[in-house]
Design a protein around this motif. Structure first.
Motif, PDB file in Angstrom:
ATOM      1  N   LEU A 138      18.529  -4.635  18.369  1.00 24.99           N
ATOM      2  CA  LEU A 138      17.500  -3.685  17.974  1.00 24.99           C
ATOM      3  C   LEU A 138      16.734  -4.278  16.801  1.00 24.99           C
ATOM      4  O   LEU A 138      17.345  -4.783  15.854  1.00 24.99           O
ATOM      5  N   ARG A 139      15.404  -4.241  16.882  1.00 26.10           N
ATOM      6  CA  ARG A 139      14.580  -4.728  15.775  1.00 26.10           C
ATOM      7  C   ARG A 139      13.779  -3.572  15.202  1.00 26.10           C
ATOM      8  O   ARG A 139      13.131  -2.823  15.934  1.00 26.10           O
ATOM      9  N   LEU A 140      13.846  -3.442  13.887  1.00 25.60           N
ATOM     10  CA  LEU A 140      13.079  -2.440  13.162  1.00 25.60           C
ATOM     11  C   LEU A 140      12.064  -3.143  12.276  1.00 25.60           C
ATOM     12  O   LEU A 140      12.413  -4.091  11.564  1.00 25.60           O
ATOM     13  N   ILE A 141      10.822  -2.698  12.297  1.00 30.75           N
ATOM     14  CA  ILE A 141       9.813  -3.175  11.360  1.00 30.75           C
ATOM     15  C   ILE A 141       9.471  -1.979  10.477  1.00 30.75           C
ATOM     16  O   ILE A 141       9.157  -0.894  10.978  1.00 30.75           O
ATOM     17  N   PHE A 142       9.562  -2.173   9.171  1.00 26.39           N
ATOM     18  CA  PHE A 142       9.418  -1.037   8.257  1.00 26.39           C
ATOM     19  C   PHE A 142       8.634  -1.423   7.010  1.00 26.39           C
ATOM     20  O   PHE A 142       8.521  -2.609   6.662  1.00 26.39           O
ATOM     21  N   GLU A 143       8.077  -0.415   6.366  1.00 26.12           N
ATOM     22  CA  GLU A 143       7.334  -0.631   5.129  1.00 26.12           C
ATOM     23  C   GLU A 143       8.326  -0.828   3.989  1.00 26.12           C
ATOM     24  O   GLU A 143       9.240  -0.016   3.800  1.00 26.12           O
ATOM     25  N   MET A 144       8.156  -1.902   3.243  1.00 26.63           N
ATOM     26  CA  MET A 144       9.085  -2.205   2.161  1.00 26.63           C
ATOM     27  C   MET A 144       8.946  -1.213   1.016  1.00 26.63           C
ATOM     28  O   MET A 144       7.822  -0.886   0.621  1.00 26.63           O
ATOM     29  N   PRO A 145      10.049  -0.721   0.478  1.00 24.91           N
ATOM     30  CA  PRO A 145       9.969   0.096  -0.730  1.00 24.91           C
ATOM     31  C   PRO A 145       9.258  -0.680  -1.844  1.00 24.91           C
ATOM     32  O   PRO A 145       9.457  -1.887  -1.996  1.00 24.91           O
ATOM     33  N   GLN A 146       8.436  -0.004  -2.586  1.00 25.07           N
ATOM     34  CA  GLN A 146       7.598  -0.652  -3.593  1.00 25.07           C
ATOM     35  C   GLN A 146       8.443  -1.426  -4.605  1.00 25.07           C
ATOM     36  O   GLN A 146       9.461  -0.947  -5.094  1.00 25.07           O
ATOM     37  N   GLY A 147       8.008  -2.644  -4.882  1.00 21.12           N
ATOM     38  CA  GLY A 147       8.643  -3.469  -5.896  1.00 21.12           C
ATOM     39  C   GLY A 147       9.801  -4.315  -5.405  1.00 21.12           C
ATOM     40  O   GLY A 147      10.347  -5.115  -6.159  1.00 21.12           O
ATOM     41  N   MET A 148      10.167  -4.166  -4.133  1.00 19.30           N
ATOM     42  CA  MET A 148      11.298  -4.937  -3.606  1.00 19.30           C
ATOM     43  C   MET A 148      10.829  -6.251  -2.985  1.00 19.30           C
ATOM     44  O   MET A 148       9.731  -6.342  -2.446  1.00 19.30           O
ATOM     45  N   THR A 149      11.706  -7.257  -3.026  1.00 20.03           N
ATOM     46  CA  THR A 149      11.489  -8.486  -2.283  1.00 20.03           C
ATOM     47  C   THR A 149      11.951  -8.271  -0.842  1.00 20.03           C
ATOM     48  O   THR A 149      12.574  -7.245  -0.524  1.00 20.03           O
ATOM     49  N   LEU A 150      11.680  -9.257   0.038  1.00 24.11           N
ATOM     50  CA  LEU A 150      12.152  -9.149   1.409  1.00 24.11           C
ATOM     51  C   LEU A 150      13.670  -8.967   1.473  1.00 24.11           C
ATOM     52  O   LEU A 150      14.184  -8.102   2.184  1.00 24.11           O
TER      53      LEU A 150
END
Length: 288
Positions: A138-150
């Motif tokens: 399963l692959r999820l593409i999501f918006e990164m929480p602000q201020g986080m690196t990958l």
């Protein structure tokens, strides 16, 4: 030298395959890939190979080699970044503000999605979710929480899902995601996936961990003698498949696809590793 931060409006990228030029992804390009008959055919063939494994007709090693070779024909997204010169390199990346997360080797990806993700789309920032080409992930593409690196964003997602075995190798900007037929989609918000995001971009630092690696999983050194042996094996497999050397490298995705499927179908994956086969293709199918 210190990197200068700057604000950029960035989209994700798309390419015809993992070795082709990356361009900004549009609704039309995405839908062409999702509705492509060629994409469906490749994933159908992988699904049949997985069934063969379950029925004892193919070994797991053979399946993994077959799957890798077939996936090379699929278009890809680059959810983490777009690239200045269209080359999928960390040093050329302009981050998109999105991250992808993989849950691998699960018997029922759709069931996992329904139980762990389906009712938490907004909470988790999901913009796209789908069963991977293997049928086992399963692959999820999501918006990164602000201020986080990958890496931080993916660790965050693993904590939200209670997944202690997450794939930590997906944290470089150049990582791509093989696309699948629309039937494999579990969730898609085109607007959120493809919108331009305002992100703070920095020039990536070049470190040992960011040096580009080949796309293959098992890099091996091949001696001239081994390469000559592999070329002979390939030529014998061509003959067994009813193909002629001069016909297999005629430029065109359809011709390349049919040639590779024919060669794979006679069991060449039992006789050499994926990297060895790629080395042979570099000589026998240089246009590919």
């Amino acid at each position: 030298l210190q990197c200068q931060n700057r604000i950029a409006m960035v989209k994700i990228g798309i390419a015809k395959s993992h070795f082709c030029e990356v361009v900004p992804c549009t609704v039309d390009l995405l839908n062409q890939a999702l509705d492509s008959a060629a994409v469906k055919k490749v994933c159908d063939q992988i699904a049949q190979a997985l069934l063969n494994v379950k029925q004892g007709k193919m070994s797991r090693t053979e399946f993994e080699n077959y799957k890798r070779a077939m996936k090379s024909q699929l278009p890809v997204l680059t959810p983490h970044a777009i690239f200045k010169n269209g080359e999928r390199k960390n040093s050329e990346a302009i981050p998109s503000g999105l991250s992808m997360y993989d849950i691998d080797h699960i018997e029922n990806p759709r069931g996992y999605y329904q139980s762990m993700v389906g009712d938490r789309i907004k909470e988790l920032g999901i913009v796209m979710a789908y069963v991977t080409p293997s049928g086992e992930g399963l692959r999820l593409i999501f918006e990164m929480p602000q201020g986080m690196t990958l890496g931080e964003a993916q660790k965050w997602m693993s904590e939200q899902l209670g997944d202690s075995d997450y794939d930590g190798s997906v944290k470089d900007y150049a990582r791509c995601s093989y696309l699948v037929p629309r039937a494999y989609l579990l969730y898609l918000d085109e607007e959120e996936l493809l919108k331009e995001r305002q992100v703070e971009a920095t020039e990536p630092k070049t470190t040992a961990s960011m040096v580009e690696k080949p796309a293959t999983d098992n890099e091996v050194e091949v001696s001239p003698e081994q390469q000559a042996r592999n070329l002979r094996i390939f030529d014998l497999c061509l003959k067994e498949a009813g193909l002629k050397p001069e016909s297999i490298d005629v430029v065109g995705i359809h011709n390349w696809h049919n040639s590779l499927v024919a060669v794979l179908s006679v069991g060449i994956c039992r006789l050499m590793s994926q990297q060895e086969l790629l080395n042979v293709l570099a000589q026998r199918m240089p246009n590919y």
